[in-house]
Design an enzyme around this catalytic site. Sequence first.
Site, PDB file in Angstrom:
ATOM      1  N   GLY A   1      59.825  45.601  23.983  1.00  0.00           N
ATOM      2  CA  GLY A   1      59.384  44.756  23.221  1.00  0.00           C
ATOM      3  C   GLY A   1      58.202  45.101  22.308  1.00  0.00           C
ATOM      4  N   SER A   2      57.303  44.131  22.007  1.00  0.00           N
ATOM      5  CA  SER A   2      55.985  44.390  21.343  1.00  0.00           C
ATOM      6  C   SER A   2      55.201  44.790  22.264  1.00  0.00           C
ATOM      7  CB  SER A   2      55.626  43.136  20.728  1.00  0.00           C
ATOM      8  OG  SER A   2      56.522  42.608  19.568  1.00  0.00           O
ATOM      9  N   THR A   3      55.150  45.100  23.479  1.00  0.00           N
ATOM     10  CA  THR A   3      54.270  45.389  24.394  1.00  0.00           C
ATOM     11  C   THR A   3      53.995  46.992  24.123  1.00  0.00           C
ATOM     12  OG1 THR A   3      55.770  45.938  26.074  1.00  0.00           O
ATOM     13  CG2 THR A   3      54.527  43.807  26.229  1.00  0.00           C
ATOM     14  N   ILE A   4      54.990  47.460  23.484  1.00  0.00           N
ATOM     15  CA  ILE A   4      54.747  48.805  23.258  1.00  0.00           C
ATOM     16  C   ILE A   4      53.879  49.253  21.996  1.00  0.00           C
ATOM     17  CG2 ILE A   4      56.604  49.442  21.573  1.00  0.00           C
ATOM     18  CD1 ILE A   4      57.406  51.927  23.122  1.00  0.00           C
TER      19      ILE A   4
END
Length: 594
Positions: free
Chosen positions: A308-311
């Site tokens: 998800g958005s952690t990348i």
Amino acid sequence: MNFRSNRGNNNRGNGAPRVARSRYDVRKRLMIVGGLLGLSSFALLAFAVDRQIIHSDFYRKEGNERYQRDVEIPTNRGMITDRHGEPLAVSTPVMSLWVNPQDIANNPREIDRLADALQYPRAEMARMISEKSKKEFLWLRRRINPAAAQKVLALRIPGVYGQREFKRFYPQGEAIAHVLGFTNIDDHGQEGMELAFDEWLSGKPGKQRVLRDRRGRAVESVDLLKAAEPGKDLALSIDRRIQYLTYRELNKAVEESGAISGTAVVLDIRTGEVLAMANVPSFNPNAVSGSKQDAHRNRAVTDLFEPGSTIKPLTVAAALEAGKITPNTLWNTSPGWIANGRYQTKDTHNYGTLTTTGLITKSSNVGMSLVVRRLSDRQFYDFIRKMGYGQRTNSGFPGEGAGILADPSRWDGTQKQTMSYGYSLSVTPLQVARAYATLANNGTAHTPTFLKGGSDEGKEVLSPKVAHEVMKMMQTVTEPGGTATQASILGYHVAGKTGTARIASGGGYSRRYFAFFAGVAPVDNPRFSMVVVLNSPDASKKGYYGGTVSAPVFRNVIEGALRLDDVPPDDLQSWLAANSKTKAPAAAAKVVTP
């Protein structure tokens, strides 16, 4: 009357001699007896010569097998400690009971006594011994309290013996079960560090020769054939205090959010050492047989999920490293969506025009789609791969997953864009924690290790300038206006990123979510990198966003870790401001109090 006289007279008148009875020949008989005794003595002497000289080895062996036995000397397994020397796994002496079925098989009364002593059904005990009646060994009970074993041995039941062994004990129980793993009945590691370092921890049993009495009991030690070698101790990188904090806060979050499971990892940014790794649900390594098999899995290194958005910080770092953008590049994210093949990539709001920093602050999917367009497929892939995704971290943990990162030759027309905001690839929590530690460590990546002092020299995978720029961008996420204000820690600057990813199911995506938070602290002198993942939190309780259910776990754990390690604050301004506010009312109260 006359007849008798006449016969007598006739005999005497004829002058015939009287017949004498035959006598024994004493000398002849003595010679015969002496000869027999001589032959017997010769036979005995020949027998003795045969047994003691000619075939002495054979008969000595036969005698030794009846009265001598080489028995194993058990040895203890090495202790596992945390980085401060606190015991995490120790071996305690126990007793095991066994029986020689041949000594008791034909004695029902003794079998009943044995069954009663062990609180075992008599019929079942009789059946077991009957089935092994031609054998010489049968375990009765393994690894029981020595006092309980002595009570059974005191009954002097024929054929029943005790053997000293060792049993593994884990003082921290469920809190660190997934890191340590456990051992089996023979004291060999089955999972976790117990398995990874089984050869190191396992001692080498010794051997001694003993004399036994007719009941088979050892009565005298004849010779020490081989001395026992105890196992070597193992010092882990784990900090028992931080580990407990992590497990406690994760367990609390899973319960309060209604999540199916949770995972958390804490790394030392400077060395790559694993300071804590926890999973919920957990299991008790002291009573493994009563736990569910699924609870044994260390999800932090084995389970894969789309990040998800952690990348997104990595997507931005890739473009910065390639010189395609700057932190102040402007991006028009209107109208809040962008085409992705026949699909659409959407934001939760129409954020309008944002800087690159603003894309991270607001977690814009549209913005990431625009950023990644400036990179070639190979540029983006190589950077993500360089940050550790799509390959094992080589931490040495058994069963570690490599993740999924397809080569660009296999991408379709939408995959690069989808990957830019965290889908179409899979990672482990440990990989994410390592990537964030790399950003915080001026672009130098360390191989994660579970051993104290097991750090490598590190490898620079991106420039310190880019790493510093991305860290400052992530700092805005935990500050007012960001998506993870609940991760902020008083007195310290915190950098991080939330993530909320739908869970793949049946060729598509379900309405369940992974809620993430990955962050580092302090920003100015980074010490800790942490990742928190909650699986399927209940939206009706505390929601399912990483900023609301996962970020508080990070805050509570890292705040405690900073205090425990005496890490000085890097945000004195906010700390002084907060303290002045709390002290002011107290001072005023003193003035007006009569």
